[in-house]
Design a protein around this motif. Structure first.
Motif, PDB file in Angstrom:
ATOM      1  N   LEU A  91      13.944   5.003  19.083  1.00  0.00           N
ATOM      2  CA  LEU A  91      14.015   5.758  20.332  1.00  0.00           C
ATOM      3  C   LEU A  91      15.188   5.314  21.197  1.00  0.00           C
ATOM      4  O   LEU A  91      15.593   6.030  22.121  1.00  0.00           O
ATOM      5  N   ASN A  92      15.747   4.157  20.901  1.00  0.00           N
ATOM      6  CA  ASN A  92      16.956   3.692  21.583  1.00  0.00           C
ATOM      7  C   ASN A  92      18.219   4.121  20.851  1.00  0.00           C
ATOM      8  O   ASN A  92      19.320   3.660  21.164  1.00  0.00           O
ATOM      9  N   GLY A  93      18.051   4.982  19.831  1.00  0.00           N
ATOM     10  CA  GLY A  93      19.204   5.556  19.150  1.00  0.00           C
ATOM     11  C   GLY A  93      19.649   4.817  17.903  1.00  0.00           C
ATOM     12  O   GLY A  93      20.723   5.102  17.365  1.00  0.00           O
ATOM     13  N   ILE A  94      18.847   3.887  17.416  1.00  0.00           N
ATOM     14  CA  ILE A  94      19.216   3.092  16.256  1.00  0.00           C
ATOM     15  C   ILE A  94      18.400   3.540  15.033  1.00  0.00           C
ATOM     16  O   ILE A  94      17.168   3.670  15.130  1.00  0.00           O
ATOM     17  N   VAL A  95      19.083   3.781  13.925  1.00  0.00           N
ATOM     18  CA  VAL A  95      18.379   4.096  12.680  1.00  0.00           C
ATOM     19  C   VAL A  95      17.787   2.804  12.134  1.00  0.00           C
ATOM     20  O   VAL A  95      18.500   1.811  11.928  1.00  0.00           O
ATOM     21  N   PHE A  96      16.487   2.797  11.911  1.00  0.00           N
ATOM     22  CA  PHE A  96      15.802   1.587  11.442  1.00  0.00           C
ATOM     23  C   PHE A  96      15.309   1.806  10.017  1.00  0.00           C
ATOM     24  O   PHE A  96      14.700   2.832   9.711  1.00  0.00           O
ATOM     25  N   LYS A  97      15.586   0.825   9.138  1.00  0.00           N
ATOM     26  CA  LYS A  97      15.151   0.907   7.742  1.00  0.00           C
ATOM     27  C   LYS A  97      14.438  -0.388   7.356  1.00  0.00           C
ATOM     28  O   LYS A  97      14.843  -1.480   7.766  1.00  0.00           O
ATOM     29  N   GLU A  98      13.407  -0.236   6.538  1.00  0.00           N
ATOM     30  CA  GLU A  98      12.697  -1.400   6.020  1.00  0.00           C
ATOM     31  C   GLU A  98      11.908  -1.009   4.777  1.00  0.00           C
ATOM     32  O   GLU A  98      11.755   0.175   4.466  1.00  0.00           O
ATOM     33  N   GLU A  99      11.433  -2.032   4.083  1.00  0.00           N
ATOM     34  CA  GLU A  99      10.518  -1.830   2.959  1.00  0.00           C
ATOM     35  C   GLU A  99       9.192  -2.468   3.322  1.00  0.00           C
ATOM     36  O   GLU A  99       9.155  -3.600   3.841  1.00  0.00           O
ATOM     37  N   ASP A 100       8.113  -1.762   3.049  1.00  0.00           N
ATOM     38  CA  ASP A 100       6.792  -2.245   3.433  1.00  0.00           C
ATOM     39  C   ASP A 100       5.774  -1.786   2.402  1.00  0.00           C
ATOM     40  O   ASP A 100       6.085  -0.988   1.505  1.00  0.00           O
ATOM     41  N   SER A 101       4.575  -2.285   2.514  1.00  0.00           N
ATOM     42  CA  SER A 101       3.497  -1.869   1.610  1.00  0.00           C
ATOM     43  C   SER A 101       2.299  -1.439   2.440  1.00  0.00           C
ATOM     44  O   SER A 101       2.049  -1.952   3.531  1.00  0.00           O
ATOM     45  N   PHE A 102       1.565  -0.446   1.907  1.00  0.00           N
ATOM     46  CA  PHE A 102       0.382   0.080   2.584  1.00  0.00           C
ATOM     47  C   PHE A 102      -0.753   0.208   1.577  1.00  0.00           C
ATOM     48  O   PHE A 102      -0.525   0.418   0.383  1.00  0.00           O
ATOM     49  N   ILE A 103      -1.966   0.094   2.097  1.00  0.00           N
ATOM     50  CA  ILE A 103      -3.155   0.424   1.312  1.00  0.00           C
ATOM     51  C   ILE A 103      -3.419   1.906   1.509  1.00  0.00           C
ATOM     52  O   ILE A 103      -3.695   2.356   2.624  1.00  0.00           O
ATOM     53  N   ILE A 104      -3.338   2.677   0.441  1.00  0.00           N
ATOM     54  CA  ILE A 104      -3.502   4.128   0.547  1.00  0.00           C
ATOM     55  C   ILE A 104      -4.915   4.520   0.149  1.00  0.00           C
ATOM     56  O   ILE A 104      -5.757   3.663  -0.153  1.00  0.00           O
ATOM     57  N   ALA A 105      -5.168   5.827   0.142  1.00  0.00           N
ATOM     58  CA  ALA A 105      -6.493   6.332  -0.243  1.00  0.00           C
ATOM     59  C   ALA A 105      -6.856   5.835  -1.636  1.00  0.00           C
ATOM     60  O   ALA A 105      -6.059   5.906  -2.558  1.00  0.00           O
ATOM     61  N   GLY A 106      -8.070   5.323  -1.779  1.00  0.00           N
ATOM     62  CA  GLY A 106      -8.503   4.764  -3.056  1.00  0.00           C
ATOM     63  C   GLY A 106      -8.359   3.263  -3.126  1.00  0.00           C
ATOM     64  O   GLY A 106      -8.748   2.636  -4.116  1.00  0.00           O
ATOM     65  N   GLY A 107      -7.772   2.664  -2.069  1.00  0.00           N
ATOM     66  CA  GLY A 107      -7.657   1.207  -2.014  1.00  0.00           C
ATOM     67  C   GLY A 107      -6.468   0.634  -2.752  1.00  0.00           C
ATOM     68  O   GLY A 107      -6.348  -0.584  -2.875  1.00  0.00           O
ATOM     69  N   GLU A 108      -5.561   1.472  -3.244  1.00  0.00           N
ATOM     70  CA  GLU A 108      -4.395   0.986  -3.990  1.00  0.00           C
ATOM     71  C   GLU A 108      -3.280   0.597  -3.022  1.00  0.00           C
ATOM     72  O   GLU A 108      -3.025   1.282  -2.032  1.00  0.00           O
ATOM     73  N   ARG A 109      -2.608  -0.512  -3.326  1.00  0.00           N
ATOM     74  CA  ARG A 109      -1.449  -0.916  -2.530  1.00  0.00           C
ATOM     75  C   ARG A 109      -0.192  -0.318  -3.141  1.00  0.00           C
ATOM     76  O   ARG A 109       0.081  -0.492  -4.322  1.00  0.00           O
ATOM     77  N   ARG A 110       0.587   0.393  -2.300  1.00  0.00           N
ATOM     78  CA  ARG A 110       1.840   0.990  -2.739  1.00  0.00           C
ATOM     79  C   ARG A 110       2.980   0.472  -1.849  1.00  0.00           C
ATOM     80  O   ARG A 110       2.760   0.090  -0.705  1.00  0.00           O
ATOM     81  N   TYR A 111       4.173   0.475  -2.410  1.00  0.00           N
ATOM     82  CA  TYR A 111       5.353  -0.004  -1.686  1.00  0.00           C
ATOM     83  C   TYR A 111       6.225   1.185  -1.284  1.00  0.00           C
ATOM     84  O   TYR A 111       6.401   2.138  -2.051  1.00  0.00           O
ATOM     85  N   TYR A 112       6.766   1.110  -0.055  1.00  0.00           N
ATOM     86  CA  TYR A 112       7.529   2.230   0.481  1.00  0.00           C
ATOM     87  C   TYR A 112       8.807   1.749   1.169  1.00  0.00           C
ATOM     88  O   TYR A 112       8.848   0.650   1.733  1.00  0.00           O
ATOM     89  N   ALA A 113       9.829   2.610   1.094  1.00  0.00           N
ATOM     90  CA  ALA A 113      11.039   2.438   1.900  1.00  0.00           C
ATOM     91  C   ALA A 113      10.895   3.357   3.108  1.00  0.00           C
ATOM     92  O   ALA A 113      10.774   4.579   2.960  1.00  0.00           O
ATOM     93  N   VAL A 114      10.861   2.762   4.308  1.00  0.00           N
ATOM     94  CA  VAL A 114      10.602   3.513   5.535  1.00  0.00           C
ATOM     95  C   VAL A 114      11.890   3.595   6.355  1.00  0.00           C
ATOM     96  O   VAL A 114      12.564   2.583   6.569  1.00  0.00           O
ATOM     97  N   THR A 115      12.220   4.797   6.812  1.00  0.00           N
ATOM     98  CA  THR A 115      13.387   5.006   7.674  1.00  0.00           C
ATOM     99  C   THR A 115      12.959   5.763   8.926  1.00  0.00           C
ATOM    100  O   THR A 115      12.305   6.808   8.834  1.00  0.00           O
ATOM    101  N   TYR A 116      13.299   5.210  10.111  1.00  0.00           N
ATOM    102  CA  TYR A 116      13.071   5.900  11.375  1.00  0.00           C
ATOM    103  C   TYR A 116      14.429   6.371  11.897  1.00  0.00           C
ATOM    104  O   TYR A 116      15.328   5.556  12.141  1.00  0.00           O
ATOM    105  N   CYS A 117      14.571   7.700  12.054  1.00  0.00           N
ATOM    106  CA  CYS A 117      15.832   8.291  12.540  1.00  0.00           C
ATOM    107  C   CYS A 117      15.620   8.899  13.933  1.00  0.00           C
ATOM    108  O   CYS A 117      14.614   9.592  14.169  1.00  0.00           O
ATOM    109  N   PRO A 118      16.555   8.675  14.852  1.00  0.00           N
ATOM    110  CA  PRO A 118      16.423   9.285  16.188  1.00  0.00           C
ATOM    111  C   PRO A 118      16.571  10.811  16.120  1.00  0.00           C
ATOM    112  O   PRO A 118      17.456  11.313  15.427  1.00  0.00           O
TER     113      PRO A 118
END
Length: 288
Positions: A91-118
């Motif tokens: 929200l301050n105008g910076i593109v933010f990128k990271e890699e993270d993991s989430f527990i999705i439906a069914g209880g499985e852990r998946r890894y994701y590349a997340v990008t937030y763009c203004p």
């Protein structure tokens, strides 16, 4: 007469709106058919848009997200400690990128590349954060497996080096012991015996020896046990000691054929892992 020109057609508001609605529908179709997960979050941290991929991944409907704050969906603790700072950067105008993991439906852990763009309005003011999330589970798991393999390989190499160090130390000790069994050189008016040992890369079954049987007879012998390594060396030492200390039963060490027969009886191949000895044995009589 000249033909009158027809007036230009005017695009009415209804026609324009119809076209816009059609484009909007196509846009929605593309966004929802897109394999990547997409979200739109405003400055109040409220979800305004989520696509089908996002809902399918977390096993929820749009109603579970649209109009709700990020903290309401994921909890205050996770929002404040993990999510808010990333959205604020966006929200301050910076593109933010990271890699993270989430527990999705069914209880499985998946890894994701997340990008937030203004997302900017017509005045170039940042009004929203657009989140795009790609599933990178296969790549991430391959990286994790590769790092584990590299770690396991390093540990195996370290163990190998430790074991080799121990083995080499033991072989050095064995070499020192075998060398200590070799006789001192003889250099007298009557006889002169000199020898030189040149160590090989591997411990073997070669040895030599000589000793006075009595005041007149000198036994000289060289032997070689088949193969290399500790087994051959120990076999050689056993035979050498029998010759050196004359421990063969009922054997006249002044007679080479009796010595050979005696050793042959003691060191049967069937009882010593098929190892056999090649022996040269002589007796020198200084009076003859």
């Amino acid at each position: 007469m000249s033909k009158k020109s027809e007036p230009d057609k005017i695009v009415t508001g209804s026609n324009f709106n119809g076209s816009f609605q059609e484009i909007e529908e196509k846009y929605k179709f593309i966004v929802n058919a897109y394999g990547e997960m997409m979200t739109l979050i405003n400055r109040e941290y409220v979800y305004e848009l989520v696509n089908d991929s996002w809902c399918r991944t977390f096993g929820k409907s749009r109603e579970d997200f649209i109009g709700k704050t990020v903290s309401e969906v994921w909890g205050d603790k996770k929002f404040n400690s993990e999510i808010k700072g990333k959205i604020d950067q966006c929200l301050n105008g910076i593109v933010f990128k990271e890699e993270d993991s989430f527990i999705i439906a069914g209880g499985e852990r998946r890894y994701y590349a997340v990008t937030y763009c203004p997302f900017r309005d017509k005045n170039q003011e940042v009004t929203h954060a657009v989140g795009v999330t790609n599933d990178i589970t296969e790549r991430k798991e391959a990286e994790i497996a590769l790092r584990k393999s590299e770690k396991d390989l390093r540990e195996l190499n370290e163990k190998k080096d430790r074991y080799l160090s121990i083995i080499n130390s033991d072989l050095d000790k064995a070499f020192i012991y075998v060398s200590s069994l070799l006789p001192e050189e003889i250099d007298t008016q009557e006889i002169s015996i000199r020898w030189k040992i040149i160590p090989s890369a591997r411990l073997g079954g070669d040895s030599l020896g000589y000793h006075w049987i009595d005041n007149e007879h000198l036994a000289v012998y060289m032997l070689d046990v088949t193969g290399h390594g500790v087994g051959a060396a120990l076999h050689s030492v056993s035979a050498l000691n029998m010759l050196k200390f004359e421990t063969l039963v009922n054997t006249n060490f002044r007679k080479p054929h009796e010595v050979l027969n005696g050793l042959n009886q003691v060191f049967q191949m069937t009882e010593h892992q098929s190892l056999f000895i090649t022996l040269w044995y002589m007796v020198y009589n200084k009076t003859k």
